[in-house]
Design a protein around this motif. Structure first.
Motif, PDB file in Angstrom:
ATOM      1  N   LEU A  42       0.789  -1.206   0.009  1.00 39.44           N
ATOM      2  CA  LEU A  42      -0.042   0.042  -0.096  1.00 39.44           C
ATOM      3  C   LEU A  42       1.010   1.311   0.069  1.00 39.44           C
ATOM      4  CD1 LEU A  42      -2.903   1.051   0.161  1.00 39.44           C
ATOM      5  CD2 LEU A  42      -2.744   1.021   2.640  1.00 39.44           C
ATOM      6  N   VAL A  56      -2.848   0.023  -4.409  1.00 39.32           N
ATOM      7  CA  VAL A  56      -2.899  -1.236  -3.837  1.00 39.32           C
ATOM      8  C   VAL A  56      -2.401  -2.124  -4.919  1.00 39.32           C
ATOM      9  CG1 VAL A  56      -4.727  -2.840  -2.736  1.00 39.32           C
ATOM     10  CG2 VAL A  56      -5.097  -0.576  -2.990  1.00 39.32           C
ATOM     11  N   ASP A  61      -5.264  -7.952  -1.717  1.00 41.74           N
ATOM     12  CA  ASP A  61      -5.916  -6.810  -1.198  1.00 41.74           C
ATOM     13  C   ASP A  61      -6.409  -6.086  -2.267  1.00 41.74           C
ATOM     14  OD1 ASP A  61      -4.334  -6.775   1.398  1.00 41.74           O
ATOM     15  OD2 ASP A  61      -2.752  -5.879   0.701  1.00 41.74           O
TER      16      ASP A  61
END
Length: 409
Positions: A42, A56, A61
């Motif tokens: 991130l 991302v 994720d």
């Protein structure tokens, strides 16, 4: 090096590093994606317009973030991470369904989803085969080297989506010009607005024609159905037709030549397809994963904190789910940089994920399969006319691709 769940890599002036990042190779995501995915999955970056947003990068994720009810696609949000100068202003004004949240998104998507079911798309195969055969004839009529983009892919993608919608195909260059401007990151709000005004003027006249004389096409069904029943306004209908036309054209226009060139660079995989045509559907999914041309389409704002694996997208921040980074994540795919049409993993996110997963994905798969099969069946000696390094990349577009692909046979 110890892995950190989130980071804010700084440029020389102390600000987060700039995004978007251009590809150096047409067949792979930028190298920086792998570094971010391993060291800071991130990552905060600076995007055009002076904003900042989170990237991302890991497959799990990306799916978590895009499936979250706190992931807003509404372009009217101040933190919406638009990557083009005119993108946010135009999307906030026109409100295409890909930039809406439920329940508005659900209502409009429901009007379209029935047109793209597996059954309805399967019924389109003969028409798509006819279109591709005609466009291969056109390609072969050109003096070599011909352009696989302009002389084939653009003509196939435009003709297919226009026939589905019921839009005249008399001026292919008109649609190419409109989609180039509306999908270009360097286009201003004024340029995008002017191009869309031209498109909407054509579509507005077409709505009247379909109301008076409905045909067997999507616009006719929307005009005599939801519009006639008052379930959608005329201005919103124009916007939804416009985004369907643009998305249907741009993705296939970029995928067809890039996928063809990828197969030419992997003759062993092409030999497998020639020996067993039943492998084509799997090959299409593998090409979609490998190339992930719609990499930066999922632009979102977190309306609440979104918890990922060891990191959090804070409420109120914009984020971009990088589809190409996710589709090259070794946690999800073995040897992700390799083309393997026999690959067993089929959970790529090339069409996005969650409620906004591409409504036209069934058509996209079929169109890519038929376009490639027809091309390689009809032109078995097809080959690039210039080295890959000389091909101009289409990096300033929301959908990645190549400007031209000269070929011989």
């Amino acid at each position: 090096m110890t892995s950190s769940p989130s980071a804010e890599p700084r440029s020389a002036d102390g600000r987060p590093a700039s995004f978007p990042i251009g590809r150096s190779c047409p067949f792979a995501p930028p190298d920086a994606y792998a570094a971010m995915r391993e060291e800071a999955p991130l990552t905060k970056v600076a995007i055009p317009g002076g904003k900042e947003a989170w990237l991302v990068t890991r497959h799990a994720d990306v799916r978590t973030a895009l499936a979250s009810p706190a992931a807003s696609s509404d372009a009217r949000h101040p933190a919406f991470p638009a990557l083009g100068d005119g993108e946010q202003a135009v999307a906030a004004d026109l409100r295409p369904f890909i930039r809406m949240d439920p329940p508005d998104h659900t209502r409009v998507r429901r009007m379209l989803v029935g047109e793209f079911t597996v059954k309805r798309v399967r019924a389109m195969r003969p028409a798509i085969e006819e279109i591709c055969a005609e466009q291969v004839d056109h390609l072969l009529s050109r003096p070599a080297p011909a352009d696989l983009v302009g002389d084939y892919a653009n003509r196939v993608s435009t003709t297919v989506i226009c026939r589905l919608l019921g839009v005249p195909t008399a001026d292919l260059e008109f649609f190419r010009r409109v989609t180039t401007i509306t999908g270009g990151r360097s286009s201003t709000a004024e340029q995008v607005g002017a191009a869309l005004a031209d498109l909407f003027a054509l579509l507005d006249r077409l709505i009247d024609d379909k109301a008076a004389d409905p045909q067997d096409d999507l616009i006719s069904r929307l005009v005599t159905g939801p519009l006639a029943r008052g379930e959608i306004t005329r201005s919103s209908l124009l916007s939804q037709i416009g985004i369907t036309l643009n998305a249907g054209h741009e993705t296939s226009r970029n995928m067809i030549p890039l996928a063809a060139l990828t197969l030419l660079r992997h003759p062993d995989q092409l030999d497998l397809l020639r020996a067993d045509p039943g492998l084509w559907p799997a090959a299409v999914d593998e090409l979609l994963r490998l190339l992930s041309v719609a990499d930066v389409i999922p632009l979102r704002v977190a309306t609440e904190d979104i918890e990922l694996d060891g990191a959090t997208i804070p409420a109120g921040d914009g984020f971009i789910a990088l589809l190409a980074a996710a589709d090259h994540d070794p946690r999800a795919f073995a040897d992700p940089g390799e083309l393997d049409i026999t690959r067993s993993e089929r959970h790529h996110v090339a069409f996005g994920y969650g409620v906004h997963q591409c409504v036209g994905q069934n058509l996209g798969r079929l169109e890519l399969e038929v376009a490639l099969r027809t091309l390689f069946d009809r032109v078995p000696t097809l080959r690039p006319a210039v080295p890959v390094e000389e091909l101009p990349l289409r990096s300033a577009s929301a959908i990645f691709g190549l400007e031209e692909v000269p070929v011989r046979w």
